[in-house]
Design a protein around this motif. Structure first.
Motif, PDB file in Angstrom:
ATOM      1  N   LEU A  60       0.506  -0.888  -0.087  1.00  0.00           N
ATOM      2  CA  LEU A  60      -0.282  -0.167  -0.050  1.00  0.00           C
ATOM      3  C   LEU A  60       0.963   1.467   0.225  1.00  0.00           C
ATOM      4  O   LEU A  60       1.336   1.583   0.880  1.00  0.00           O
ATOM      5  CB  LEU A  60      -0.880  -0.118   1.317  1.00  0.00           C
ATOM      6  N   ASN A  61       1.000   1.927  -0.937  1.00  0.00           N
ATOM      7  CA  ASN A  61       1.249   2.975  -1.489  1.00  0.00           C
ATOM      8  C   ASN A  61       3.590   2.526  -0.758  1.00  0.00           C
ATOM      9  O   ASN A  61       3.943   3.481  -0.322  1.00  0.00           O
ATOM     10  CB  ASN A  61       1.173   4.511  -0.259  1.00  0.00           C
ATOM     11  N   GLU A  62       3.470   2.046  -1.512  1.00  0.00           N
ATOM     12  CA  GLU A  62       4.839   1.085  -1.335  1.00  0.00           C
ATOM     13  C   GLU A  62       5.608   0.470   0.593  1.00  0.00           C
ATOM     14  O   GLU A  62       6.473   0.356   0.667  1.00  0.00           O
ATOM     15  CB  GLU A  62       6.565   2.008  -1.692  1.00  0.00           C
ATOM     16  N   GLU A  63       4.563   0.499   1.088  1.00  0.00           N
ATOM     17  CA  GLU A  63       4.467  -0.646   2.601  1.00  0.00           C
ATOM     18  C   GLU A  63       3.842  -1.646   2.327  1.00  0.00           C
ATOM     19  O   GLU A  63       3.008  -1.293   1.864  1.00  0.00           O
ATOM     20  CB  GLU A  63       3.680   0.783   3.666  1.00  0.00           C
ATOM     21  N   ASP A  64       5.016  -3.078   3.208  1.00  0.00           N
ATOM     22  CA  ASP A  64       3.950  -4.079   2.823  1.00  0.00           C
ATOM     23  C   ASP A  64       3.041  -4.397   3.423  1.00  0.00           C
ATOM     24  O   ASP A  64       3.720  -3.651   5.352  1.00  0.00           O
ATOM     25  CB  ASP A  64       5.374  -4.873   3.321  1.00  0.00           C
ATOM     26  N   ILE A  65       1.842  -4.412   3.573  1.00  0.00           N
ATOM     27  CA  ILE A  65       1.247  -4.732   4.582  1.00  0.00           C
ATOM     28  C   ILE A  65       1.110  -5.782   5.333  1.00  0.00           C
ATOM     29  O   ILE A  65      -0.190  -5.422   6.778  1.00  0.00           O
ATOM     30  CB  ILE A  65      -0.442  -4.730   3.604  1.00  0.00           C
ATOM     31  N   ARG A  66       1.725  -6.544   5.766  1.00  0.00           N
ATOM     32  CA  ARG A  66       2.024  -7.223   6.320  1.00  0.00           C
ATOM     33  C   ARG A  66       2.589  -5.956   7.855  1.00  0.00           C
ATOM     34  O   ARG A  66       2.876  -7.115   8.830  1.00  0.00           O
ATOM     35  CB  ARG A  66       3.316  -8.622   6.151  1.00  0.00           C
ATOM     36  N   PHE A  67       3.339  -5.385   7.234  1.00  0.00           N
ATOM     37  CA  PHE A  67       4.202  -4.816   8.134  1.00  0.00           C
ATOM     38  C   PHE A  67       2.386  -3.439   9.112  1.00  0.00           C
ATOM     39  O   PHE A  67       2.873  -3.058  10.010  1.00  0.00           O
ATOM     40  CB  PHE A  67       4.655  -3.956   8.136  1.00  0.00           C
ATOM     41  N   LYS A  69      -1.768  -3.904   8.841  1.00  0.00           N
ATOM     42  CA  LYS A  69      -3.184  -4.388   9.612  1.00  0.00           C
ATOM     43  C   LYS A  69      -3.156  -5.116   8.883  1.00  0.00           C
ATOM     44  O   LYS A  69      -4.353  -6.371   8.477  1.00  0.00           O
ATOM     45  CB  LYS A  69      -3.875  -3.594   9.889  1.00  0.00           C
ATOM     46  N   ALA A  70      -2.427  -6.463   7.775  1.00  0.00           N
ATOM     47  CA  ALA A  70      -2.741  -7.683   6.847  1.00  0.00           C
ATOM     48  C   ALA A  70      -3.364  -6.590   6.081  1.00  0.00           C
ATOM     49  O   ALA A  70      -3.941  -6.012   4.819  1.00  0.00           O
ATOM     50  CB  ALA A  70      -2.107  -8.568   7.577  1.00  0.00           C
ATOM     51  N   GLU A  71      -4.421  -8.077   5.493  1.00  0.00           N
ATOM     52  CA  GLU A  71      -5.442  -7.644   5.180  1.00  0.00           C
ATOM     53  C   GLU A  71      -6.455  -6.874   5.794  1.00  0.00           C
ATOM     54  O   GLU A  71      -7.689  -6.507   4.969  1.00  0.00           O
ATOM     55  CB  GLU A  71      -6.235  -8.810   4.435  1.00  0.00           C
ATOM     56  N   GLU A  72      -6.673  -6.534   6.954  1.00  0.00           N
ATOM     57  CA  GLU A  72      -7.290  -5.318   7.289  1.00  0.00           C
ATOM     58  C   GLU A  72      -7.356  -4.195   7.525  1.00  0.00           C
ATOM     59  O   GLU A  72      -7.304  -3.035   7.504  1.00  0.00           O
ATOM     60  CB  GLU A  72      -7.870  -5.854   9.079  1.00  0.00           C
ATOM     61  N   THR A  73      -5.662  -3.552   6.273  1.00  0.00           N
ATOM     62  CA  THR A  73      -4.807  -2.854   6.189  1.00  0.00           C
ATOM     63  C   THR A  73      -6.690  -1.705   5.574  1.00  0.00           C
ATOM     64  O   THR A  73      -6.770  -2.446   4.687  1.00  0.00           O
ATOM     65  CB  THR A  73      -4.070  -3.014   5.427  1.00  0.00           C
ATOM     66  N   VAL A  74      -6.588  -0.651   6.234  1.00  0.00           N
ATOM     67  CA  VAL A  74      -7.122   0.423   5.243  1.00  0.00           C
ATOM     68  C   VAL A  74      -6.818   0.861   4.152  1.00  0.00           C
ATOM     69  O   VAL A  74      -6.021   1.478   3.910  1.00  0.00           O
ATOM     70  CB  VAL A  74      -8.009   1.272   6.524  1.00  0.00           C
ATOM     71  N   VAL A  75      -7.274   0.983   3.286  1.00  0.00           N
ATOM     72  CA  VAL A  75      -7.450   1.607   2.409  1.00  0.00           C
ATOM     73  C   VAL A  75      -8.329   3.156   1.609  1.00  0.00           C
ATOM     74  O   VAL A  75      -9.316   2.645   1.963  1.00  0.00           O
ATOM     75  CB  VAL A  75      -7.376   0.363   0.588  1.00  0.00           C
ATOM     76  N   LYS A  76      -7.546   4.188   0.856  1.00  0.00           N
ATOM     77  CA  LYS A  76      -8.294   4.885   1.483  1.00  0.00           C
ATOM     78  C   LYS A  76      -8.409   5.244  -0.499  1.00  0.00           C
ATOM     79  O   LYS A  76      -7.415   5.080  -1.078  1.00  0.00           O
ATOM     80  CB  LYS A  76      -8.263   6.455   1.737  1.00  0.00           C
ATOM     81  N   ASP A  77      -9.151   6.077  -0.914  1.00  0.00           N
ATOM     82  CA  ASP A  77      -8.997   7.052  -2.471  1.00  0.00           C
ATOM     83  C   ASP A  77      -7.831   7.588  -2.639  1.00  0.00           C
ATOM     84  O   ASP A  77      -7.192   8.066  -1.500  1.00  0.00           O
ATOM     85  CB  ASP A  77     -10.437   7.785  -2.356  1.00  0.00           C
TER      86      ASP A  77
END
Length: 102
Positions: A60-67, A69-77
């Motif tokens: 997400l924006n070049e940051e690994d979501i594992r670091f 909230k994994a699949e619960e990471t919030v994605v915005k417009d």
């Protein structure tokens, strides 16, 4: 504004050859499930049982979501999500010593 999702070459056959598609804001797993509605078959290659497969890396924006909230990471417009399949195998040489990766 939508979420920009970068699709790796192996999955582009599911997105009619598109390298980039639009997604919807929410959690990463909701984004993957929404992609499935537009590109059938893509979710099963990225996730299983509500979790991102361990051999798939998502940024997400070049940051690994594992670091995050994994699949619960919030994605915005306006965010950018990159799906990157993990690569294993091969042989490489370091200081004349061959190493094999599995």
């Amino acid at each position: 504004m939508a979420v920009k999702v970068r699709i790796p070459t192996p999955l582009q056959r599911l997105t009619q050859g598109k390298e980039e598609v639009e997604g919807v804001p929410g959690t990463v797993i909701a984004l993957v499930n929404n992609l499935e509605k537009h590109y059938p078959g893509i979710a099963e290659r990225i996730s299983e049982g509500g979790k991102i497969r361990r051999f798939v890396n998502i940024y997400l924006n070049e940051e690994d979501i594992r670091f995050l909230k994994a699949e619960e990471t919030v994605v915005k417009d306006g965010d950018e999500v990159s799906i990157v399949p993990a690569i294993a195998g091969g042989v490489f040489t370091v200081n004349s010593v061959s190493l094999q990766c599995h």
